[in-house]
Design a protein around this motif. Structure first.
Motif, PDB file in Angstrom:
ATOM      1  N   SER A  44     -33.033  62.815  -2.447  1.00 18.69           N
ATOM      2  CA  SER A  44     -34.039  63.878  -2.516  1.00 18.69           C
ATOM      3  C   SER A  44     -33.389  65.247  -2.641  1.00 18.69           C
ATOM      4  CB  SER A  44     -34.916  63.862  -1.259  1.00 18.69           C
ATOM      5  OG  SER A  44     -34.154  64.310  -0.137  1.00 18.69           O
ATOM      6  N   VAL A  45     -34.161  66.226  -3.032  1.00 11.90           N
ATOM      7  CA  VAL A  45     -33.637  67.588  -3.141  1.00 11.90           C
ATOM      8  C   VAL A  45     -33.211  68.100  -1.767  1.00 11.90           C
ATOM      9  CG1 VAL A  45     -35.852  68.802  -2.888  1.00 11.90           C
ATOM     10  CG2 VAL A  45     -34.007  69.835  -4.255  1.00 11.90           C
ATOM     11  N   PHE A  46     -33.895  67.653  -0.711  1.00 16.53           N
ATOM     12  CA  PHE A  46     -33.531  68.079   0.646  1.00 16.53           C
ATOM     13  C   PHE A  46     -32.165  67.524   1.036  1.00 16.53           C
ATOM     14  CE2 PHE A  46     -38.196  67.756   0.443  1.00 16.53           C
ATOM     15  CZ  PHE A  46     -38.493  69.094   0.616  1.00 16.53           C
ATOM     16  N   SER A  47     -31.898  66.284   0.629  1.00 19.42           N
ATOM     17  CA  SER A  47     -30.582  65.694   0.870  1.00 19.42           C
ATOM     18  C   SER A  47     -29.509  66.464   0.106  1.00 19.42           C
ATOM     19  CB  SER A  47     -30.582  64.220   0.451  1.00 19.42           C
ATOM     20  OG  SER A  47     -29.292  63.657   0.590  1.00 19.42           O
ATOM     21  N   HIS A  48     -29.785  66.790  -1.163  1.00 21.90           N
ATOM     22  CA  HIS A  48     -28.832  67.574  -1.959  1.00 21.90           C
ATOM     23  C   HIS A  48     -28.518  68.901  -1.282  1.00 21.90           C
ATOM     24  CE1 HIS A  48     -28.976  64.647  -5.026  1.00 21.90           C
ATOM     25  NE2 HIS A  48     -29.866  65.186  -5.847  1.00 21.90           N
ATOM     26  N   ILE A  49     -29.567  69.591  -0.841  1.00 22.96           N
ATOM     27  CA  ILE A  49     -29.393  70.904  -0.204  1.00 22.96           C
ATOM     28  C   ILE A  49     -28.530  70.778   1.051  1.00 22.96           C
ATOM     29  CG2 ILE A  49     -30.593  72.744   1.047  1.00 22.96           C
ATOM     30  CD1 ILE A  49     -32.933  72.325  -0.964  1.00 22.96           C
ATOM     31  N   ALA A  50     -28.835  69.768   1.874  1.00 24.49           N
ATOM     32  CA  ALA A  50     -28.071  69.575   3.114  1.00 24.49           C
ATOM     33  C   ALA A  50     -26.611  69.271   2.818  1.00 24.49           C
ATOM     34  CB  ALA A  50     -28.697  68.450   3.935  1.00 24.49           C
ATOM     35  N   TRP A  51     -26.363  68.455   1.808  1.00 28.92           N
ATOM     36  CA  TRP A  51     -24.987  68.088   1.423  1.00 28.92           C
ATOM     37  C   TRP A  51     -24.237  69.303   0.885  1.00 28.92           C
ATOM     38  CZ3 TRP A  51     -23.384  65.342  -3.629  1.00 28.92           C
ATOM     39  CH2 TRP A  51     -22.083  64.843  -3.516  1.00 28.92           C
ATOM     40  N   ILE A  52     -24.881  70.068   0.018  1.00 27.77           N
ATOM     41  CA  ILE A  52     -24.260  71.286  -0.530  1.00 27.77           C
ATOM     42  C   ILE A  52     -23.911  72.257   0.592  1.00 27.77           C
ATOM     43  CG2 ILE A  52     -24.716  73.353  -1.923  1.00 27.77           C
ATOM     44  CD1 ILE A  52     -26.479  71.523  -3.721  1.00 27.77           C
ATOM     45  N   ARG A  53     -24.837  72.418   1.540  1.00 30.52           N
ATOM     46  CA  ARG A  53     -24.589  73.310   2.689  1.00 30.52           C
ATOM     47  C   ARG A  53     -23.407  72.808   3.517  1.00 30.52           C
ATOM     48  NH1 ARG A  53     -28.532  76.721   4.890  1.00 30.52           N
ATOM     49  NH2 ARG A  53     -27.896  75.967   6.951  1.00 30.52           N
ATOM     50  N   ASP A  54     -23.329  71.488   3.710  1.00 35.20           N
ATOM     51  CA  ASP A  54     -22.249  70.922   4.510  1.00 35.20           C
ATOM     52  C   ASP A  54     -20.900  71.127   3.832  1.00 35.20           C
ATOM     53  OD1 ASP A  54     -21.743  69.217   6.982  1.00 35.20           O
ATOM     54  OD2 ASP A  54     -20.696  68.046   5.447  1.00 35.20           O
ATOM     55  N   ILE A  55     -20.846  70.927   2.515  1.00 42.44           N
ATOM     56  CA  ILE A  55     -19.593  71.138   1.776  1.00 42.44           C
ATOM     57  C   ILE A  55     -19.142  72.585   1.896  1.00 42.44           C
ATOM     58  CG2 ILE A  55     -18.567  71.202  -0.541  1.00 42.44           C
ATOM     59  CD1 ILE A  55     -20.268  68.730  -1.218  1.00 42.44           C
ATOM     60  N   LYS A  56     -20.093  73.496   1.797  1.00 38.99           N
ATOM     61  CA  LYS A  56     -19.752  74.923   1.922  1.00 38.99           C
ATOM     62  C   LYS A  56     -19.263  75.255   3.327  1.00 38.99           C
ATOM     63  CE  LYS A  56     -21.564  79.603   1.321  1.00 38.99           C
ATOM     64  NZ  LYS A  56     -22.746  80.434   0.966  1.00 38.99           N
ATOM     65  N   GLU A  57     -19.946  74.723   4.332  1.00 46.19           N
ATOM     66  CA  GLU A  57     -19.593  75.025   5.716  1.00 46.19           C
ATOM     67  C   GLU A  57     -18.260  74.398   6.124  1.00 46.19           C
ATOM     68  OE1 GLU A  57     -22.964  73.620   7.900  1.00 46.19           O
ATOM     69  OE2 GLU A  57     -24.313  75.153   7.067  1.00 46.19           O
ATOM     70  N   LYS A  58     -18.006  73.164   5.673  1.00 40.75           N
ATOM     71  CA  LYS A  58     -16.805  72.442   6.104  1.00 40.75           C
ATOM     72  C   LYS A  58     -15.574  72.744   5.244  1.00 40.75           C
ATOM     73  CE  LYS A  58     -19.067  70.242   9.321  1.00 40.75           C
ATOM     74  NZ  LYS A  58     -18.874  70.578  10.757  1.00 40.75           N
ATOM     75  N   TYR A  59     -15.807  73.016   3.940  1.00 39.97           N
ATOM     76  CA  TYR A  59     -14.673  73.168   3.018  1.00 39.97           C
ATOM     77  C   TYR A  59     -14.620  74.526   2.327  1.00 39.97           C
ATOM     78  CZ  TYR A  59     -14.451  68.113   3.634  1.00 39.97           C
ATOM     79  OH  TYR A  59     -14.369  66.860   4.170  1.00 39.97           O
ATOM     80  N   GLY A  60     -15.644  75.339   2.513  1.00 37.26           N
ATOM     81  CA  GLY A  60     -15.667  76.652   1.869  1.00 37.26           C
ATOM     82  C   GLY A  60     -15.890  76.583   0.374  1.00 37.26           C
ATOM     83  N   VAL A  61     -16.433  75.472  -0.108  1.00 35.22           N
ATOM     84  CA  VAL A  61     -16.674  75.268  -1.540  1.00 35.22           C
ATOM     85  C   VAL A  61     -18.168  75.346  -1.812  1.00 35.22           C
ATOM     86  CG1 VAL A  61     -16.471  73.656  -3.470  1.00 35.22           C
ATOM     87  CG2 VAL A  61     -14.623  73.828  -1.774  1.00 35.22           C
ATOM     88  N   GLU A  62     -18.563  76.247  -2.698  1.00 33.62           N
ATOM     89  CA  GLU A  62     -19.978  76.426  -3.019  1.00 33.62           C
ATOM     90  C   GLU A  62     -20.268  75.780  -4.376  1.00 33.62           C
ATOM     91  OE1 GLU A  62     -23.384  79.925  -2.851  1.00 33.62           O
ATOM     92  OE2 GLU A  62     -21.280  80.380  -2.430  1.00 33.62           O
ATOM     93  N   ILE A  63     -21.058  74.730  -4.380  1.00 37.45           N
ATOM     94  CA  ILE A  63     -21.375  73.999  -5.612  1.00 37.45           C
ATOM     95  C   ILE A  63     -22.226  74.889  -6.524  1.00 37.45           C
ATOM     96  CG2 ILE A  63     -22.388  71.915  -6.603  1.00 37.45           C
ATOM     97  CD1 ILE A  63     -19.938  71.442  -4.729  1.00 37.45           C
ATOM     98  N   PRO A  64     -21.758  75.220  -7.750  1.00 33.42           N
ATOM     99  CA  PRO A  64     -22.456  76.200  -8.580  1.00 33.42           C
ATOM    100  C   PRO A  64     -23.446  75.626  -9.594  1.00 33.42           C
ATOM    101  CG  PRO A  64     -20.297  75.792  -9.497  1.00 33.42           C
ATOM    102  CD  PRO A  64     -20.427  74.892  -8.293  1.00 33.42           C
ATOM    103  N   PHE A  65     -23.498  74.313  -9.720  1.00 31.55           N
ATOM    104  CA  PHE A  65     -24.335  73.704 -10.755  1.00 31.55           C
ATOM    105  C   PHE A  65     -25.483  72.916 -10.116  1.00 31.55           C
ATOM    106  CE2 PHE A  65     -20.395  71.364  -9.960  1.00 31.55           C
ATOM    107  CZ  PHE A  65     -20.881  70.166  -9.448  1.00 31.55           C
ATOM    108  N   PRO A  66     -26.551  72.663 -10.875  1.00 33.76           N
ATOM    109  CA  PRO A  66     -27.701  71.938 -10.318  1.00 33.76           C
ATOM    110  C   PRO A  66     -27.419  70.454 -10.147  1.00 33.76           C
ATOM    111  CG  PRO A  66     -28.067  72.375 -12.645  1.00 33.76           C
ATOM    112  CD  PRO A  66     -26.792  73.083 -12.269  1.00 33.76           C
ATOM    113  N   ILE A  67     -28.067  69.853  -9.151  1.00 34.08           N
ATOM    114  CA  ILE A  67     -28.004  68.412  -8.924  1.00 34.08           C
ATOM    115  C   ILE A  67     -29.428  67.873  -9.000  1.00 34.08           C
ATOM    116  CG2 ILE A  67     -27.179  66.557  -7.436  1.00 34.08           C
ATOM    117  CD1 ILE A  67     -25.531  68.657  -5.908  1.00 34.08           C
ATOM    118  N   ILE A  68     -29.664  66.984  -9.952  1.00 35.03           N
ATOM    119  CA  ILE A  68     -30.995  66.414 -10.132  1.00 35.03           C
ATOM    120  C   ILE A  68     -31.344  65.503  -8.961  1.00 35.03           C
ATOM    121  CG2 ILE A  68     -32.391  64.845 -11.552  1.00 35.03           C
ATOM    122  CD1 ILE A  68     -30.781  65.817 -13.981  1.00 35.03           C
TER     123      ILE A  68
END
Length: 202
Positions: free
Chosen positions: A72-96
């Motif tokens: 789901s989009v909510f799962s994508h958002i949570a995963w993107i937030r976790d990657i940013k918080e844990k690794y400092g990497v901000e995913i710049p492209f959309p995930i369907i």
């Protein structure tokens, strides 16, 4: 029927981590669409960070990245937030968020064993035709450098109308297509081709 190499991608509108997108809005651009088995999984996390590290290289090539899974989009958002918080990497492209498997069925990327998306990848040209596709097992991460090499080779073919030989790298000669007539084959030899069926062009 799933899409085949060389076929045009049908239009679709889907929700993503960056809001709705429509495939036809990418007409005139190169697109790299890649699916992953699931959010919060180890190999996928390393891949998304690797795609992000090379994001500027893709942009320089004029290539749009689009990720996809049936989460789901909510799962994508949570995963993107976790990657940013844990690794400092901000995913710049959309995930369907392909929860209804609409896009997954178009590209035949549903694993019948578990119903999840496989690790598929598709390069779509400016005419929205699939020019390259590959599938990876869940346990094998993709080589971003090889994907960039393939994109450069496809763009070389698009611009120069030349094929690329094995292990081609940017700056290497291309090769002409095989001659279509006997007369053309003799003309190739006279023109200095190494063989009548193989001519390299700088």
């Amino acid at each position: 029927m799933p899409i085949a190499l060389g076929e045009k991608v049908p239009d679709f509108t889907v929700n993503t981590s960056k809001g709705p997108i429509t495939m036809s809005s990418y007409k005139g651009k190169w697109v790299l669409l890649f699916s992953h088995p699931g959010d919060f999984t180890p190999v996928c996390t390393t891949e998304f960070m690797a795609f992000t590290e090379r994001y500027d290289d893709f942009k320089k090539l004029g290539v749009e990245l689009i990720g996809l899974s049936i989460d789901s989009v909510f799962s994508h958002i949570a995963w993107i937030r976790d990657i940013k918080e844990k690794y400092g990497v901000e995913i710049p492209f959309p995930i369907i968020a392909d929860v209804n498997k609409e896009v997954a069925n178009i590209f035949n990327i549903i694993n019948p064993a578990d119903g999840m998306t496989v690790r598929g990848i598709f390069i779509i040209d400016p005419n929205q035709k699939v020019r390259w596709m590959a599938y990876y097992p869940a346990e094998v991460g993709r080589s971003i450098s090889e994907l960039i090499r393939v994109l450069k080779a496809l763009k070389f073919n698009w611009d120069r109308k030349l094929a690329t030989p094995a292990n081609w790298q940017e700056g290497d000669p291309g090769v002409m297509g095989a001659p279509g007539t006997l007369e053309e084959s003799y003309a190739r030899e006279k023109d200095g081709a190494e063989r009548w069926y193989l001519k390299r062009v700088k």
